[in-house]
Design a protein around this motif. Sequence first.
Motif, short mmCIF file in Angstrom:
data_model
loop_
_atom_site.label_atom_id
_atom_site.label_comp_id
_atom_site.label_asym_id
_atom_site.label_seq_id
_atom_site.Cartn_x
_atom_site.Cartn_y
_atom_site.Cartn_z
N GLN A 256 20.17 56.09 66.89
CA GLN A 256 19.60 56.96 65.85
C GLN A 256 20.49 56.95 64.61
O GLN A 256 21.71 56.89 64.74
N MET A 257 19.84 57.01 63.47
CA MET A 257 20.58 57.16 62.21
C MET A 257 20.06 58.38 61.46
O MET A 257 18.87 58.59 61.37
N LYS A 258 20.99 59.15 60.90
CA LYS A 258 20.61 60.28 60.05
C LYS A 258 20.59 59.84 58.59
O LYS A 258 21.20 58.83 58.23
N GLN A 259 19.94 60.65 57.75
CA GLN A 259 19.95 60.40 56.31
C GLN A 259 21.38 60.25 55.80
O GLN A 259 22.25 61.04 56.17
N GLY A 260 21.62 59.25 54.98
CA GLY A 260 22.93 59.08 54.37
C GLY A 260 23.99 58.46 55.27
O GLY A 260 25.13 58.27 54.85
N GLU A 261 23.62 58.13 56.49
CA GLU A 261 24.59 57.56 57.43
C GLU A 261 24.72 56.05 57.23
O GLU A 261 23.73 55.38 56.91
N ILE A 262 25.90 55.52 57.46
CA ILE A 262 26.09 54.07 57.42
C ILE A 262 26.43 53.57 58.83
O ILE A 262 27.40 54.04 59.45
N LEU A 263 25.59 52.66 59.30
CA LEU A 263 25.76 52.09 60.64
C LEU A 263 26.15 50.63 60.50
O LEU A 263 25.46 49.86 59.82
N GLY A 264 27.23 50.23 61.13
CA GLY A 264 27.62 48.82 61.16
C GLY A 264 27.14 48.21 62.48
O GLY A 264 27.35 48.79 63.53
N ILE A 265 26.46 47.08 62.39
CA ILE A 265 25.99 46.40 63.59
C ILE A 265 26.74 45.08 63.73
O ILE A 265 26.70 44.24 62.83
N VAL A 266 27.47 44.94 64.82
CA VAL A 266 28.25 43.72 65.04
C VAL A 266 27.88 43.09 66.38
O VAL A 266 27.19 43.70 67.20
N LYS B 163 31.04 47.82 47.43
CA LYS B 163 31.20 49.02 46.62
C LYS B 163 29.85 49.47 46.06
O LYS B 163 29.56 50.66 45.99
N GLU B 164 29.03 48.50 45.64
CA GLU B 164 27.72 48.83 45.10
C GLU B 164 26.85 49.51 46.15
O GLU B 164 26.13 50.46 45.86
N MET B 165 26.94 49.03 47.37
CA MET B 165 26.16 49.67 48.44
C MET B 165 26.64 51.09 48.71
O MET B 165 25.85 52.00 48.91
N MET B 166 27.95 51.28 48.68
CA MET B 166 28.50 52.63 48.88
C MET B 166 28.03 53.57 47.78
O MET B 166 27.77 54.74 48.01
N LYS B 167 27.95 53.02 46.56
CA LYS B 167 27.50 53.79 45.41
C LYS B 167 26.05 54.27 45.60
O LYS B 167 25.68 55.34 45.18
N TYR C 80 35.57 49.68 56.49
CA TYR C 80 35.50 50.30 55.16
C TYR C 80 34.25 51.17 55.01
O TYR C 80 34.31 52.27 54.48
N MET C 81 33.12 50.66 55.50
CA MET C 81 31.85 51.31 55.18
C MET C 81 31.31 52.28 56.23
O MET C 81 30.72 53.29 55.89
N ALA C 82 31.43 51.89 57.49
CA ALA C 82 30.57 52.50 58.50
C ALA C 82 31.01 53.89 58.95
O ALA C 82 32.20 54.21 58.97
#
Length: 263
Positions: A29-39, A194-198, A219-221
């Motif tokens: 599950q992902m919530k609004q605004g969450e960043i999920l890394g899939i490896v 950085k653009e994606m984080m923005k 860095y992101m997830a």
Amino acid sequence: METNQNLLEYRKVDIQYGDRKIIQDFSLQMKQGEILGIVGESGSGKSTVIRAAMGLLGDSGKVSGGEILYRGTDMTKVSGEQLRQLRGPELGMIFQNAGASLCPIRTIEEQLYEAVLQHEAVSKEEIRDRALKLFEQLRFTNGKQILKSYPFEFSGGMNQRVGIVLAMVLRPKLLLADEPTSALDVTVQAQVIKEMMKLRELYGTGIAIVTHNISVVNYMADYVAVMHQGKLVEYGTKEEVLNHPQEAYTKKLIGSVLRLKRR
Ligand SMILES: Nc1ncnc2c1ncn2[C@@H]1O[C@H](COP(=O)(O)OP(=O)(O)OP(=O)(O)O)[C@@H](O)[C@H]1O
Ligand SMILES: [Mg+2]
């Protein structure tokens, strides 16, 4: 009413291409605004789970069990027309070769209008303003000039960034990014990240990013999903998964990256 609703939810999803079962019992599950890394290693099914949420499995692929809910709507059951409406403003996507999806001989501006006007009844001026503002926020120095240019005039890395801007102009609620930076050199990779984080910062966009780069995940997830042979073998917060990997496979994955780094 929708405050607690998940942005994206996979419920016991099975996927097959033809008769070949590829993904088994995949749930997250992902919530609004969450960043999920899939490896996960090559062929483990990362692109398949991402594409399934967009309804992009191709002719031979199908979700044979379970549900994929985007804000409560089962993406495996929606009509083609509903899918077209959701893609873009709700579900944005960036693929490894986002730049390659640009038409080389039409200006960025024309392609921008086309992308937005499919979904929103707004004036070209408004689209232009929005794009220029985004270019500025993303620290492109010459937005006006970019709009007038043709993709064939740009490097692959520049086009990749423009492709990303095109996805972002629609301000999607969920961005699915399948190895968006792997074709780029390291400096451009950092800009794109950085653009994606923005995008999350500005619009609260949730992002699922597939990557082979553990540093990008780090860095992101917020959360990390590790896939192995079509199964989710580990899933938790970034801290849990990267600092205390449970599965032998995850330890190997993280260990191999750290060994490379120490050289
Ligand atoms: N269109 C397709 N038709 C048949 N089989 C496919 C198709 N796309 C992927 N597969 C198979 O499904 C499995 C998972 O592939 P997928 O592309 O999802 O892996 P991945 O984790 O994204 O790998 P990579 O890291 O190399 O991109 C692989 O065995 C692949 O051969
Ligand atoms: Mg892939």
